[in-house]
Motif scaffolding. Sequence first.
Motif, short mmCIF file in Angstrom:
data_model
loop_
_atom_site.label_atom_id
_atom_site.label_comp_id
_atom_site.label_asym_id
_atom_site.label_seq_id
_atom_site.Cartn_x
_atom_site.Cartn_y
_atom_site.Cartn_z
N PRO A 1 0.85 -1.19 0.00
CA PRO A 1 0.00 0.00 0.00
C PRO A 1 0.89 1.24 0.00
O PRO A 1 2.00 1.22 0.51
CB PRO A 1 -0.78 -0.13 1.32
CG PRO A 1 0.06 -1.01 2.17
CD PRO A 1 0.81 -1.93 1.25
N LEU A 2 0.39 2.30 -0.59
CA LEU A 2 1.16 3.53 -0.59
C LEU A 2 1.25 4.06 0.83
O LEU A 2 0.26 4.14 1.55
CB LEU A 2 0.50 4.58 -1.50
CG LEU A 2 0.45 4.22 -2.97
CD1 LEU A 2 -0.25 5.32 -3.75
CD2 LEU A 2 1.83 3.98 -3.52
N LEU A 3 2.44 4.40 1.22
CA LEU A 3 2.66 4.86 2.57
C LEU A 3 2.46 6.36 2.65
O LEU A 3 2.68 7.09 1.68
CB LEU A 3 4.06 4.47 3.03
CG LEU A 3 4.28 2.96 3.07
CD1 LEU A 3 5.74 2.65 3.41
CD2 LEU A 3 3.36 2.30 4.06
N PRO A 4 2.05 6.85 3.82
CA PRO A 4 1.68 8.27 3.95
C PRO A 4 2.88 9.19 4.13
O PRO A 4 3.03 9.84 5.14
CB PRO A 4 0.78 8.27 5.17
CG PRO A 4 1.33 7.18 6.01
CD PRO A 4 1.78 6.13 5.04
N TYR A 5 3.77 9.21 3.15
CA TYR A 5 4.86 10.16 3.18
C TYR A 5 5.16 10.64 1.77
O TYR A 5 4.84 9.98 0.79
CB TYR A 5 6.12 9.60 3.84
CG TYR A 5 6.60 8.26 3.33
CD1 TYR A 5 7.23 8.14 2.10
CD2 TYR A 5 6.44 7.12 4.10
CE1 TYR A 5 7.69 6.92 1.63
CE2 TYR A 5 6.90 5.90 3.64
CZ TYR A 5 7.53 5.80 2.41
OH TYR A 5 7.98 4.59 1.96
N SER A 6 5.75 11.81 1.72
CA SER A 6 6.21 12.37 0.45
C SER A 6 7.68 12.00 0.30
O SER A 6 8.41 11.90 1.28
CB SER A 6 6.07 13.89 0.46
OG SER A 6 4.72 14.26 0.60
N ILE A 7 8.11 11.83 -0.94
CA ILE A 7 9.53 11.61 -1.21
C ILE A 7 10.00 12.74 -2.12
O ILE A 7 9.43 12.97 -3.18
CB ILE A 7 9.78 10.25 -1.88
CG1 ILE A 7 9.31 9.10 -0.98
CG2 ILE A 7 11.27 10.10 -2.22
CD1 ILE A 7 9.43 7.73 -1.60
N VAL A 8 11.03 13.43 -1.66
CA VAL A 8 11.59 14.55 -2.41
C VAL A 8 13.00 14.17 -2.88
O VAL A 8 13.82 13.70 -2.10
CB VAL A 8 11.65 15.83 -1.54
CG1 VAL A 8 12.36 16.96 -2.27
CG2 VAL A 8 10.25 16.24 -1.12
N VAL A 9 13.23 14.40 -4.16
CA VAL A 9 14.51 14.08 -4.78
C VAL A 9 15.10 15.37 -5.37
O VAL A 9 14.70 15.79 -6.45
CB VAL A 9 14.35 13.02 -5.89
CG1 VAL A 9 15.69 12.61 -6.45
CG2 VAL A 9 13.57 11.81 -5.39
N PRO A 10 16.02 16.03 -4.65
CA PRO A 10 16.71 17.17 -5.24
C PRO A 10 17.63 16.66 -6.36
O PRO A 10 18.31 15.64 -6.19
CB PRO A 10 17.54 17.74 -4.09
CG PRO A 10 16.92 17.18 -2.84
CD PRO A 10 16.39 15.84 -3.25
N ALA A 11 17.65 17.34 -7.49
CA ALA A 11 18.43 16.84 -8.62
C ALA A 11 18.93 17.99 -9.48
O ALA A 11 18.21 18.95 -9.73
CB ALA A 11 17.59 15.89 -9.45
N ARG A 12 20.14 17.85 -9.95
CA ARG A 12 20.70 18.78 -10.93
C ARG A 12 21.63 18.01 -11.84
O ARG A 12 22.62 17.43 -11.38
CB ARG A 12 21.45 19.92 -10.26
CG ARG A 12 21.94 20.96 -11.27
CD ARG A 12 22.43 22.21 -10.56
NE ARG A 12 22.70 23.25 -11.53
CZ ARG A 12 23.91 23.50 -12.03
NH1 ARG A 12 24.94 22.79 -11.64
NH2 ARG A 12 24.06 24.46 -12.91
N ASN A 13 21.28 17.95 -13.10
CA ASN A 13 22.07 17.24 -14.10
C ASN A 13 22.36 15.78 -13.69
O ASN A 13 23.50 15.35 -13.65
CB ASN A 13 23.38 17.99 -14.39
CG ASN A 13 23.13 19.33 -15.02
OD1 ASN A 13 22.16 19.52 -15.75
ND2 ASN A 13 23.98 20.29 -14.73
N GLU A 14 21.30 15.06 -13.41
CA GLU A 14 21.40 13.67 -12.95
C GLU A 14 20.79 12.69 -13.95
O GLU A 14 20.32 11.61 -13.57
CB GLU A 14 20.71 13.51 -11.60
CG GLU A 14 21.29 14.36 -10.49
CD GLU A 14 22.61 13.87 -9.96
OE1 GLU A 14 23.11 12.82 -10.41
OE2 GLU A 14 23.16 14.55 -9.07
#
Length: 100
Positions: free
Chosen positions: A4-17
Amino acid sequence: MSNPLLPYSIVVPARNEEETIGEVLQLLQNMTDDLIVIDGHSSDETAAIAEQYGARVLQDNGRGKGDAVRVGLATARHPITVFIDADGSHDPKDIPTLGY
């Protein structure tokens, strides 16, 4: 495996990846209903690849990773936010073991 989808957000900072972000997002895309990539004004295909994996792609304000973290927190839909690097240096499989 169906989780099941868990109740959190996932943030991925990215630059030229563009070389690594697809692999990272492939592992993350089914872990949350709020996958966010904060793009640091990449000059490559980072943002386009992130969109292919269903991530919300937002731009930071051009002030580095700390700014990306602030933008991510401000736009997260869940009260718990997990940050993970786009370069593959963190193992997304560790996220479910964090507990909440």
